[in-house]
Write a protein that holds these residues in place. Structure first.
Motif, PDB file in Angstrom:
ATOM      1  N   THR A 196       0.843  -1.196   0.000  1.00 54.64           N
ATOM      2  CA  THR A 196       0.000   0.000   0.000  1.00 54.64           C
ATOM      3  C   THR A 196       0.886   1.257   0.000  1.00 54.64           C
ATOM      4  O   THR A 196       1.820   1.373   0.775  1.00 54.64           O
ATOM      5  CB  THR A 196      -0.928  -0.006   1.231  1.00 54.64           C
ATOM      6  OG1 THR A 196      -0.150  -0.347   2.379  1.00 54.64           O
ATOM      7  CG2 THR A 196      -2.051  -0.997   1.063  1.00 54.64           C
ATOM      8  N   THR A 216       1.417   5.613  -0.532  1.00 55.49           N
ATOM      9  CA  THR A 216       0.957   7.005  -0.601  1.00 55.49           C
ATOM     10  C   THR A 216       2.057   7.827  -1.248  1.00 55.49           C
ATOM     11  O   THR A 216       3.234   7.629  -0.920  1.00 55.49           O
ATOM     12  CB  THR A 216       0.664   7.550   0.822  1.00 55.49           C
ATOM     13  OG1 THR A 216      -0.495   6.895   1.324  1.00 55.49           O
ATOM     14  CG2 THR A 216       0.414   9.057   0.808  1.00 55.49           C
ATOM     15  N   TYR A 239       0.692  -3.267  -6.260  1.00 57.60           N
ATOM     16  CA  TYR A 239       0.513  -2.132  -5.343  1.00 57.60           C
ATOM     17  C   TYR A 239      -0.933  -1.659  -5.280  1.00 57.60           C
ATOM     18  O   TYR A 239      -1.651  -1.715  -6.273  1.00 57.60           O
ATOM     19  CB  TYR A 239       1.374  -0.945  -5.818  1.00 57.60           C
ATOM     20  CG  TYR A 239       2.823  -1.302  -6.034  1.00 57.60           C
ATOM     21  CD1 TYR A 239       3.687  -1.428  -4.959  1.00 57.60           C
ATOM     22  CD2 TYR A 239       3.310  -1.528  -7.321  1.00 57.60           C
ATOM     23  CE1 TYR A 239       5.019  -1.766  -5.151  1.00 57.60           C
ATOM     24  CE2 TYR A 239       4.645  -1.860  -7.521  1.00 57.60           C
ATOM     25  CZ  TYR A 239       5.486  -1.981  -6.440  1.00 57.60           C
ATOM     26  OH  TYR A 239       6.798  -2.317  -6.633  1.00 57.60           O
ATOM     27  N   VAL A 265      -3.049   4.252  -1.991  1.00 56.11           N
ATOM     28  CA  VAL A 265      -3.977   4.765  -0.976  1.00 56.11           C
ATOM     29  C   VAL A 265      -4.263   6.237  -1.243  1.00 56.11           C
ATOM     30  O   VAL A 265      -5.423   6.636  -1.320  1.00 56.11           O
ATOM     31  CB  VAL A 265      -3.373   4.562   0.442  1.00 56.11           C
ATOM     32  CG1 VAL A 265      -4.253   5.221   1.498  1.00 56.11           C
ATOM     33  CG2 VAL A 265      -3.211   3.078   0.729  1.00 56.11           C
ATOM     34  N   SER A 296      -0.912   3.332   5.095  1.00 62.30           N
ATOM     35  CA  SER A 296      -0.206   2.779   3.932  1.00 62.30           C
ATOM     36  C   SER A 296       1.160   2.351   4.442  1.00 62.30           C
ATOM     37  O   SER A 296       1.676   2.908   5.402  1.00 62.30           O
ATOM     38  CB  SER A 296      -0.077   3.819   2.815  1.00 62.30           C
ATOM     39  OG  SER A 296       0.648   4.930   3.284  1.00 62.30           O
TER      40      SER A 296
END
Ligand code: NDP
Length: 397
Positions: free
Chosen positions: A17, A19, A42, A45, A105
Motif C-alpha cells: 500500500t 501514498t 501495489y 492509498v 499505507s
C-alpha cells in the motif's frame, strides 16, 4: 560521532500500500511510472498535489487511488468535478495533506518540494512506516528533530536523492569507523562552463534546462547555483554517521557516478548508473529487494570518459553558504533554506538576476543570528522570519 542506524535496515518485503505526497511532480511521476510497470503489486492509498488538478485527477483514476488530496483549497471544486462519478475521496487544504500522510499505507514517497513537505513527512514518519525521502529541504531544516522522530517511531527512512541513495547502498553501517569520508558528486548544472560575467545574464529558461536530469523547476535552479549540492551535504550529514568534515563534493559533469565512499584502507566504493531518478526510486520501492525495471542500463563505452573537477566557490558561492550553515548548525540551515526558496522563486519570476540568488541567501544568513533549534515551533518561526528578511533584501536589490 552520531548514532548509527538512524536510517533503518529492517526486513520488510516490498510494500503493497502506497501514498505519494507530491505525485504530480517529477519524482512523483517517476514513482507512478514504476508502479505502473507492475500495477497488481501495489494499492495506491493516496495521491497529493498542490494545484495541478488535471494531472492529479488523471493519476488518481489510472492508479485507482482511494484518496486524492489537493493542498490549495481553491482547487477543491475543480478536483471534485474532475473525479465525479468515481469512488475516489477528494479533500483539500494543508490539514487534509497532513491527514493524507496519516492514512494507513506501508510506504510513503515524500516528494513535495520545499519546506511545505515537512509536516506531512513527519506525520508519515510518526506512523512508523517506510518513508522514501526525496524532499531534502525537510532534512535540511529539521535534520536532528526528524531523525529523532524516525528513531522514536521505528520508521524506516530510505534516501531517494540519487547521491544519498548511492551512499546508502555502499556505506558500511556495521563498521562506520572504517569510513574515511564520502564524496557527493555534482553535475555542476547548466552553467558549469560559464564565466561569472556570462552567469550574470542567464534566464530562468536556461537555468531549468539541466544537462543530465529531468527535474522540477526549483531543484533545477538549485542545481544551477549548486545550492542543491549544499543542501545535499546537510542532508548527508543527518542521514549518515559522519562529521561535516567527512563530506566532500566533486564535480562530475556526466552524472554517472552518483557518489562514493572512501574507506580507511584506501578502497573507494562507488555506485554508478545512468542519470534516471527511477533507479534510486525503484531501490526504495523494492528495498531490501531490487526490482526488475525497464530503465535503460548503463553502458560505460557510451561515455568513453568520465571527468572530475574541484567545485569553483567563486562562481558557485551557494556551496560556501551551505557549508557555513552546516557548520553553524541550529537554525542556520533553516535560514539558508528559506532564503533560498524565496530567492529561487524570485529568480523564476524574473524579479532578480541569477547571481542574486546566492547573494540573497548570504545576506539573510548574516542578518539573522542562528540559535540552537529546540522545537518545531522554533523551526516554523525561523522559517517565517527568514522568508521576510530574504524578501526585503530582494525588494531592495
Ligand atoms: P516538482 O516541482 O516537480 O514537484 C513538486 C510536487 O510537490 C508536486 O506534486 C507539487 O504539486 C507539490 N507541491 C508543490 N508545492 C506544494 C505545497 N506548497 N504544498 C503541497 N504540495 C506542493 O519537484 P520534484 O519532483 O523535482 O522534487 C520534489 C522533491 O524531491 C524536492 O525536494 C527535490 O529537491 C527532491 N528531489 C528531486 C529530484 C528530481 O529528480 N526531481 C531528485 C532528488 C531530490 P503541483 O504539481 O500541483 O505543483
Amino acid at each position: 560521532m552520531k548514532e548509527i542506524n538512524t536510517i533503518a535496515h529492517s526486513k520488510f518485503d516490498a510494500p503493497k500500500t502506497i501514498t505519494i505526497l507530491g505525485s504530480t511532480g517529477s519524482v512523483g511521476c517517476s514513482t507512478l511510472d514504476l508502479i505502473g510497470q507492475n500495477p497488481d503489486a501495489y494499492d495506491v492509498v493516496a495521491l497529493t498535489a498542490n494545484r495541478n488538478v488535471a494531472l492529479l485527477a488523471e493519476q488518481a483514476k489510472i492508479f485507482r487511488a482511494q484518496h486524492a488530496i489537493i493542498a490549495d483549497e481553491t482547487c477543491y471544486q475543480d478536483l471534485k468535478d474532475a473525479l465525479a462519478g468515481t469512488a475516489i475521496k477528494v479533500s483539500a487544504g494543508t490539514d487534509a495533506l497532513n491527514e493524507a500522510a496519516e492514512l494507513p499505507s506501508e510506504w510513503v514517497m515524500a516528494s513535495i518540494v520545499g519546506a511545505a513537505g515537512l509536516r506531512p513527512t513527519l506525520s508519515a514518519i510518526r506512523r512508523g512506516v517506510t518513508v522514501a525521502l526525496a524532499n531534502k529541504e525537510c532534512l535540511v531544516c529539521a535534520g536532528d528533530l526528524m531523525m529523532q522522530e524516525v528513531k522514536d517511531h521505528k520508521s524506516t527512512l530510505l534516501p531517494v536523492d540519487s547521491e544519498h541513495n548511492a551512499i546508502f547502498q555502499i556505506f558500511d553501517f556495521e563498521r562506520p569507523d572504517s569510513v574515511q569520508n564520502i564524496t557527493l558528486t555534482a553535475s555542476g548544472g547548466p552553467f558549469i562552463n560559464y564565466s561569472l560575467d556570462e552567469m550574470k545574464t542567464v534566464t530562468p529558461r536556461q537555468a531549468v534546462a539541466h544537462p543530465n536530469w529531468d527535474m522540477g523547476a526549483k531543484i533545477s535552479v538549485d542545481s544551477a547555483t549548486m545550492m542543491n549540492k549544499g543542501l545535499e551535504m546537510i542532508e548527508a550529514y543527518h542521514l549518515f554517521p559522519l562529521t561535516e568534515n567527512q563530506i566532500e563534493i566533486i564535480v562530475h559533469p556526466q552524472s554517472i557516478i552518483h557518489s562514493m565512499v572512501t574507506y580507511r584502507d584506501g578502497s573507494v566504493l562507488a555506485q554508478l548508473g545512468i542519470p534516471d531518478m527511477r533507479i534510486p526510486i525503484s531501490y526504495t520501492l523494492g528495498w531490501p529487494n531490487r526490482l526488475e525495471t525497464s530503465t535503460k542500463k548503463l553502458n560505460l563505452t557510451d561515455f568513453g570518459r568520465l571527468d572530475f573537477l574541484t567545485p569553483d566557490m567563486t562562481r558557485f558561492p551557494a556551496l560556501l553558504c551551505a557549508r557555513e550553515a552546516l557548520h553553524m548548525g541550529g537554525t542556520a540551515p533553516i535560514i539558508l533554506n528559506a532564503a533560498n526558496e524565496v530567492a529561487v522563486f524570485a529568480f523564476l519570476q524574473g524579479q532578480i538576476p541569477f547571481l542574486d540568488i546566492a547573494h540573497t541567501v548570504e545576506k539573510t544568513l548574516l542578518h539573522i543570528d542562528a540559535e540552537p533549534l529546540t522545537c518545531l515551533e522554533m523551526l516554523h518561526a525561523t522559517d517565517r522570519e527568514a522568508r521576510i528578511v530574504a524578501q526585503n533584501i530582494i525588494d531592495k536589490l
